[in-house]
Design an enzyme around this catalytic site. Structure first.
Site, mmCIF file in Angstrom:
data_model
loop_
_atom_site.group_PDB
_atom_site.id
_atom_site.type_symbol
_atom_site.label_atom_id
_atom_site.label_comp_id
_atom_site.label_asym_id
_atom_site.label_seq_id
_atom_site.Cartn_x
_atom_site.Cartn_y
_atom_site.Cartn_z
ATOM 1 N N ASP A 59 -2.965 2.495 -11.623
ATOM 2 C CA ASP A 59 -4.064 1.746 -12.219
ATOM 3 C C ASP A 59 -5.116 2.735 -12.709
ATOM 4 O O ASP A 59 -5.186 3.876 -12.239
ATOM 5 C CB ASP A 59 -4.674 0.762 -11.224
ATOM 6 C CG ASP A 59 -5.196 1.444 -9.968
ATOM 7 O OD1 ASP A 59 -4.480 2.292 -9.408
ATOM 8 O OD2 ASP A 59 -6.329 1.140 -9.545
ATOM 9 N N GLU A 124 -6.019 1.341 -6.635
ATOM 10 C CA GLU A 124 -6.843 2.440 -6.125
ATOM 11 C C GLU A 124 -8.248 2.404 -6.698
ATOM 12 O O GLU A 124 -9.231 2.628 -5.976
ATOM 13 C CB GLU A 124 -6.178 3.779 -6.454
ATOM 14 C CG GLU A 124 -6.805 4.983 -5.751
ATOM 15 C CD GLU A 124 -7.984 5.582 -6.482
ATOM 16 O OE1 GLU A 124 -8.735 6.353 -5.861
ATOM 17 O OE2 GLU A 124 -8.157 5.276 -7.691
#
Length: 445
Positions: A59, A124
């Site tokens: 991400d 994250e």
């Protein structure tokens, strides 16, 4: 390479274990969305080999070309030896470099010298929601035979010299609220005859840190570990450009003038930063109002050996003491809505020595051993829950610009990073019989 490349490599090389579907996240409108799955995979189960587990995330931070990118942020573009794109260095590039390192052994028809596992998540940048629960669930399963955990989600301190990271600071975030009456007041009608909440708050915030950056909370430095001669020597050879760091900040002067002083106060000692005031008038123009309630927000970046509960109590005691001396009838409330522990590793651990040898083999020089002044909870979470040794092994350069416009990783760093990961596998294989000889990783603060 794109994420499709990652998927193809994973299918070709790895035994796919699971895509753990974590919990749901509740949006502000009450809607529940499922969190993206965490991918677990492995290659090799030879009981004679040590097992490395790599953690990475795919991400990224939001990005638009109109934000100031010179290329489409989601189309990897090479310009003058640099690969530009969102996630190039944080963290898709390092994820692919690890997988390419594994693929190298397959291409050469050589057996992997270690067993390899990976954990790849997609949350994250939002705090790794759901990951901690997964680690708890799998610590006796997927992670039971893991010897070492490697994280490559950082950057070197230099543009050219490799580095290994052995520590990060924690972060204790505070809110200090001062409340007077139940409504805002006109300064012409009440100014000069009441105890104003904002005046109280400014005095409280002013008591926290002096002009030299020294935190004025009594006892806050008591638990900070003494700097040893061995650690002090690590700072002498670190490649660090003071002028460049100063220019990047846009300020005219730093608090300290030497490399060692700056790095020690950035990594090794706690710092306190004031971030803002909620409830005070902040828009353009003038509004002669006395706010009824204001909330000051600040944080302390604490270092190893500093206990969060102790930091919290010292902050509360200090602010209550300062407030009491003002004889104000206003109400004071101090809270710590967020706290993350620091993390530190032993640079003499065989894991770090293996990484150092791998870097020497590929780059021809020893790495800098550095810390990170920011807070990276994932290292501590992995170490605390799995009780495995953790190393932070970056391949991105200091000027890669993670989270910024025109994020990049150089072709050189990407290729040499892949090589150094492959060399690291070979060095780890030499550690058979040493994986449990150092101290319990759970004792590191």
């Amino acid at each position: 390479m794109s994420l499709s490349s990652l998927s193809a490599l994973r299918t070709e090389i790895f035994h796919y274990i699971d895509a753990h579907q974590s919990d749901f996240i509740e949006l502000l409108n009450g809607q529940h969305l499922p969190l993206p799955p965490v991918i677990l995979g492995e290659l090799g189960k030879d009981p004679q080999n040590l097992t490395i587990c790599f953690y990475g995330h795919v991400d990224v931070q939001p990005a638009k070309k109109e934000d100031g990118w010179k290329t489409d942020p989601f189309t990897l573009t090479e310009i003058n030896g640099n690969l530009y794109g969102r996630g190039a260095t944080d963290n898709k590039g390092p994820v692919l470099a690890w997988i390419n390192a594994v693929g190298t052994f397959r291409a050469l028809k050589r057996a992997m010298p270690v067993n390899f596992k990976f954990v790849i998540e997609g949350m994250e940048e939002a705090g790794s929601l759901g990951l901690e629960k997964l680690l708890e669930e799998e610590k006796q399963g997927f992670f039971s035979d893991v010897d070492y955990i490697v994280i490559s989600d950082n950057l070197w301190l230099s543009k050219k010299k490799p580095a290994l990271i052995y520590g990060t600071r924690g972060n204790a975030c505070f809110c200090v609220e001062v409340e007077g009456g139940d409504k805002d007041l006109h300064s012409g009608t009440f100014g000069g005859i009441i105890h104003e909440p904002l005046t109280d708050l400014i005095a409280l915030l002013d008591s926290l840190v002096d002009p030299t950056g020294h935190i004025q909370i009594p006892g806050i430095y008591d638990a900070v570990a003494v700097l040893t001669d061995e650690e002090k020597k690590l700072y002498e050879s670190i490649e660090y450009d003071i002028e460049e760091h100063k220019n990047n900040s846009g300020v005219k002067k730093l608090l300290y003038s030497t490399k060692e002083e700056i790095l020690l106060h950035l990594w090794r000692y706690p710092s306190l930063s004031i971030h803002g005031i909620e409830g005070a008038f902040h828009e353009p123009g003038i509004k002669t109002v006395i706010p009824a309630k204001v909330i000051g927000k600040f944080s302390i970046r604490q270092v190893p050996n500093m206990d969060l509960s102790d930091v919290h109590q010292r902050v509360v005691d200090h602010l209550e003491n300062v407030f009491a001396k003002r004889n104000s009838p206003n109400k004071l409330k101090v809270s710590m809505p967020l706290g993350a522990q620091p993390w530190v590793a032993d640079v003499n651990d065989p894991l770090y020595k293996a990484a150092k040898r791998a870097i020497k083999t590929v780059f021809g020089e020893d790495p800098d051993f550095i810390r990170d002044g920011s807070t990276i909870p994932i290292a501590r979470i992995f170490q605390t829950i799995t009780q495995k040794r953790v190393i932070m092994f970056p391949i991105g350069a200091a000027d890669d610009g993670e989270h910024s416009q025109n994020e990049k990783i150089s072709r050189f760093n990407y290729i040499e990073g892949t090589k150094v990961f492959a060399a690291f596998f070979l060095e780890i294989a030499k550690l058979r019989g040493q994986s449990h000889e150092t101290s319990n990783p759970g004792t590191n603060n």
